[in-house]
Scaffold this motif. Structure first.
Motif, PDB file in Angstrom:
ATOM      1  N   GLY A  44      -2.649  11.896  -4.211  1.00  0.00           N
ATOM      2  CA  GLY A  44      -3.527  10.818  -4.658  1.00  0.00           C
ATOM      3  C   GLY A  44      -4.148  10.070  -3.497  1.00  0.00           C
ATOM      4  O   GLY A  44      -4.100  10.510  -2.344  1.00  0.00           O
ATOM      5  N   LYS A  45      -4.717   8.928  -3.789  1.00  0.00           N
ATOM      6  CA  LYS A  45      -5.307   8.086  -2.767  1.00  0.00           C
ATOM      7  C   LYS A  45      -4.489   6.793  -2.678  1.00  0.00           C
ATOM      8  O   LYS A  45      -3.734   6.454  -3.599  1.00  0.00           O
ATOM      9  CB  LYS A  45      -6.763   7.780  -3.103  1.00  0.00           C
ATOM     10  CG  LYS A  45      -6.959   7.071  -4.428  1.00  0.00           C
ATOM     11  CD  LYS A  45      -8.439   6.844  -4.690  1.00  0.00           C
ATOM     12  CE  LYS A  45      -8.655   6.102  -6.020  1.00  0.00           C
ATOM     13  NZ  LYS A  45     -10.089   5.849  -6.278  1.00  0.00           N
ATOM     14  N   PRO A  46      -4.623   6.061  -1.576  1.00  0.00           N
ATOM     15  CA  PRO A  46      -3.823   4.834  -1.408  1.00  0.00           C
ATOM     16  C   PRO A  46      -4.073   3.832  -2.533  1.00  0.00           C
ATOM     17  O   PRO A  46      -5.209   3.614  -2.950  1.00  0.00           O
ATOM     18  CB  PRO A  46      -4.305   4.289  -0.062  1.00  0.00           C
ATOM     19  CG  PRO A  46      -4.843   5.481   0.667  1.00  0.00           C
ATOM     20  CD  PRO A  46      -5.456   6.343  -0.389  1.00  0.00           C
ATOM     21  N   GLU A  47      -2.981   3.253  -3.031  1.00  0.00           N
ATOM     22  CA  GLU A  47      -3.055   2.207  -4.050  1.00  0.00           C
ATOM     23  C   GLU A  47      -2.148   1.055  -3.631  1.00  0.00           C
ATOM     24  O   GLU A  47      -1.327   1.198  -2.734  1.00  0.00           O
ATOM     25  CB  GLU A  47      -2.570   2.746  -5.417  1.00  0.00           C
ATOM     26  CG  GLU A  47      -3.346   3.913  -5.975  1.00  0.00           C
ATOM     27  CD  GLU A  47      -2.743   4.406  -7.275  1.00  0.00           C
ATOM     28  OE1 GLU A  47      -2.746   3.635  -8.260  1.00  0.00           O
ATOM     29  OE2 GLU A  47      -2.229   5.542  -7.302  1.00  0.00           O
ATOM     30  N   THR A  58       0.784   5.691  -1.169  1.00  0.00           N
ATOM     31  CA  THR A  58      -0.023   6.829  -1.624  1.00  0.00           C
ATOM     32  C   THR A  58       0.851   7.793  -2.413  1.00  0.00           C
ATOM     33  O   THR A  58       1.855   8.313  -1.882  1.00  0.00           O
ATOM     34  CB  THR A  58      -0.653   7.568  -0.439  1.00  0.00           C
ATOM     35  OG1 THR A  58      -1.425   6.645   0.338  1.00  0.00           O
ATOM     36  CG2 THR A  58      -1.558   8.698  -0.915  1.00  0.00           C
ATOM     37  N   ARG A  59       0.504   8.024  -3.664  1.00  0.00           N
ATOM     38  CA  ARG A  59       1.215   9.034  -4.454  1.00  0.00           C
ATOM     39  C   ARG A  59       0.875  10.416  -3.915  1.00  0.00           C
ATOM     40  O   ARG A  59      -0.193  10.625  -3.342  1.00  0.00           O
ATOM     41  CB  ARG A  59       0.796   8.965  -5.918  1.00  0.00           C
ATOM     42  CG  ARG A  59       1.024   7.626  -6.617  1.00  0.00           C
ATOM     43  CD  ARG A  59       0.461   7.715  -8.019  1.00  0.00           C
ATOM     44  NE  ARG A  59       0.324   6.431  -8.703  1.00  0.00           N
ATOM     45  CZ  ARG A  59       1.130   6.036  -9.676  1.00  0.00           C
ATOM     46  NH1 ARG A  59       2.119   6.796 -10.071  1.00  0.00           N
ATOM     47  NH2 ARG A  59       0.938   4.865 -10.260  1.00  0.00           N
ATOM     48  N   GLN A  90       9.498   9.075  -5.605  1.00  0.00           N
ATOM     49  CA  GLN A  90       8.401   8.217  -5.143  1.00  0.00           C
ATOM     50  C   GLN A  90       8.849   6.763  -5.091  1.00  0.00           C
ATOM     51  O   GLN A  90       8.580   6.043  -4.130  1.00  0.00           O
ATOM     52  CB  GLN A  90       7.192   8.355  -6.069  1.00  0.00           C
ATOM     53  CG  GLN A  90       6.537   9.718  -6.056  1.00  0.00           C
ATOM     54  CD  GLN A  90       5.341   9.765  -6.980  1.00  0.00           C
ATOM     55  OE1 GLN A  90       4.719   8.749  -7.281  1.00  0.00           O
ATOM     56  NE2 GLN A  90       5.004  10.959  -7.454  1.00  0.00           N
ATOM     57  N   ARG A 121       0.851  -1.197   0.000  1.00  0.00           N
ATOM     58  CA  ARG A 121       0.000   0.000   0.000  1.00  0.00           C
ATOM     59  C   ARG A 121       0.887   1.247   0.000  1.00  0.00           C
ATOM     60  O   ARG A 121       1.788   1.392   0.830  1.00  0.00           O
ATOM     61  CB  ARG A 121      -0.901  -0.017   1.237  1.00  0.00           C
ATOM     62  CG  ARG A 121      -2.081   0.937   1.192  1.00  0.00           C
ATOM     63  CD  ARG A 121      -2.998   0.610   2.368  1.00  0.00           C
ATOM     64  NE  ARG A 121      -4.274   1.312   2.262  1.00  0.00           N
ATOM     65  CZ  ARG A 121      -4.588   2.393   2.941  1.00  0.00           C
ATOM     66  NH1 ARG A 121      -3.700   2.921   3.779  1.00  0.00           N
ATOM     67  NH2 ARG A 121      -5.780   2.942   2.821  1.00  0.00           N
TER      68      ARG A 121
END
Length: 483
Positions: free
Chosen positions: A277-280, A273-274, A430, A271
């Motif tokens: 952005g939202k968690p991916e 988060t960019r 990132q 998990r």
């Protein structure tokens, strides 16, 4: 009741019968004036049997006698009356804890405890209390300090995991007191084998329903078919944060990292988060696990018809089957295969109730034979995984199933073989931050798995890893959720 004398007379009767039997046997088998070896053996045998019967049978007779009930007397005692001071008591000595039942309201709880409705109205004048007590979830605990007089002194409830609220009910006003409760957050690794049931084994390991859904519906749904790929010895490991309060586990956070080993092949997801952005969830290499399109837009279904030429089950003629059919029970949710806009939602001839999604760049998907549509409307944008309808058998259909089509610039393509460009991977700073995080998570998982799977054979019970995880060293604790 049988007396002891009755037992002795019974013994005497057995002895007399034994004597008669012995005399009869002797007269029948004994020649005049002489006993043989055989006669002595018979005589000894009869004597032994007689002694045993005389000893055992009276015991059975007394053992089966019905017990005699002894009369009981009830004596009423007068207790002294409580003094006014004792009736009033001291604050906090009469707590009653109520666990909210499904559908139960504060009004019903107050009525059961005999507390006047006027007291409830006074409490609900507090905005925080009104917000917390008018939307009660089943299982919520509320405590009442009630002396024997039945007049409420204090109401207690939890505002959140780390704060408890006490409302002191006075004659003139209600005073609010907020008590901070220390919580500890730990990062732990929960691991287990699939065994007979993934859901059961995961729950034994300590995962919540939300954690299990993340594994099956978000992280690994693109690579693992959870209906057919899993074996009992396949295993999973999940990194989560657990919040503890006063020795009690009160919450488990979302999946931070997870690995799944299927038939010896390792799958992993992390998990992240960019910025903005939202968690991916990403692979260890920093590639998003989320594909442009889901492998199957319906869970827990079997493929009943493939893409290609076939004889139509209703019309009976040979024709091109321009999609894939998934058989499932009526009412099974159907998900959007990818992010897109609702191009059509309604009835469309032999397709029955149908939804068509436009995913951009000439890509569209069609979902047919629905029993009913989801909460969508034409022109609305939907995210991948959104429920857009439910399995049915409307239109030209012989049974409940989903007919799923994939089109590129209007041309039908096989949904199972079409390839799409992968989403954009992480890069630069990132990716560096992500790799630092994943290396720590993988180290935790490997440490735990090396401990609990080192000597585990195929016959080991699937619940064993869940017990062993408790001995793994957690991350340094964070007080009150702050690190």
């Amino acid at each position: 009741m049988q007396s002891h004398g009755g037992g002795n007379s019974r013994k005497q009767q057995f002895r007399e019968r034994l004597g008669v039997l012995r005399e009869t046997a002797v007269k029948r088998h004994l020649p005049e004036g002489r006993w043989t070896r055989r006669h002595w053996i018979h005589a000894s045998l009869f004597t032994t049997i007689g002694v045993l019967m005389a000893t055992i049978v009276p015991g059975f007779s007394s053992a089966i006698q019905a017990p005699v009930s002894q009369p009981r007397n009830t004596l009423l005692l007068e207790l002294p009356e409580l003094s006014a001071a004792r009736q009033a008591g001291t604050a906090g000595d009469s707590w009653q804890v109520v666990r909210v039942k499904p559908g139960q309201t504060m009004g019903a709880i107050f009525e059961e405890l005999g507390i006047p409705a006027a007291t409830l109205h006074r409490i609900l004048e507090n905005s925080d209390a009104k917000k917390a007590l008018t939307r009660l979830k089943p299982g919520t605990e509320i405590a009442f300090d009630l002396p024997v007089t039945g007049s409420l002194r204090t109401l207690r409830y939890d505002r959140d995991p780390s704060h408890r609220v006490e409302l002191v009910v006075g004659t003139d006003k209600i005073t609010e007191r907020v008590i901070a409760r220390e919580t500890t957050t730990r990062t732990v690794v929960l691991s287990g084998k699939v065994g007979r049931s993934l859901n059961r084994s995961a729950r034994k390991a300590g995962l919540t329903s939300a954690n299990i859904n993340s594994m099956t519906d978000e992280i690994f749904k693109y690579d693992i078919d959870f209906n057919s790929d899993l074996g009992p010895d396949d295993r999973f490991s999940v990194v989560v944060e657990q919040t503890w309060r006063e020795g009690e586990l009160i919450s488990t956070g979302p999946v931070q990292a997870a690995t799944f080993t299927v038939d010896g092949k390792l799958y992993s997801g992390f998990r992240f988060t960019r910025p903005g952005g939202k968690p991916e969830y990403f692979t260890a290499a920093g590639r998003p696990l989320k594909k442009n399109f889901i492998r199957m837009p319906i869970a827990y279904a079997r493929m009943s018809s493939k893409f290609g030429a076939r004889r139509h089950p209703v019309l009976g003629t040979m024709r091109m089957h321009k999609g894939v059919d998934y058989a499932a029970s009526t009412g099974t949710p159907i998900m959007a295969a990818g992010d897109g806009r609702v191009q059509f939602a309604g009835w469309q001839g032999g397709y029955g109730r149908t939804v068509i999604l436009d995913h951009g760049r000439g890509h569209t998907t069609l979902y047919a034979h629905m029993s009913r549509l989801g909460k969508i409307k034409q022109g609305q944008r939907v995210a991948q995984g959104t429920v857009i309808g439910y399995v049915g058998t409307t239109g030209l259909s012989t049974g409940p199933h989903l007919h799923y089509e994939f089109r590129i610039n209007g041309v039908h393509r096989n949904p199972l073989s079409v390839t799409m460009p992968p989403p954009e991977p992480l890069s630069g700073a990132q990716l560096a931050a992500f790799r630092t995080y994943t290396s720590n998570a993988l180290a935790r998982i490997r440490t735990v798995e090396d401990i609990i799977y080192a000597d585990v054979g195929p016959a080991e019970d699937a619940a064993k890893p869940a017990t062993a995880v408790a001995s793994a060293k957690p991350a340094p604790a964070k007080k009150n959720g702050k690190g």
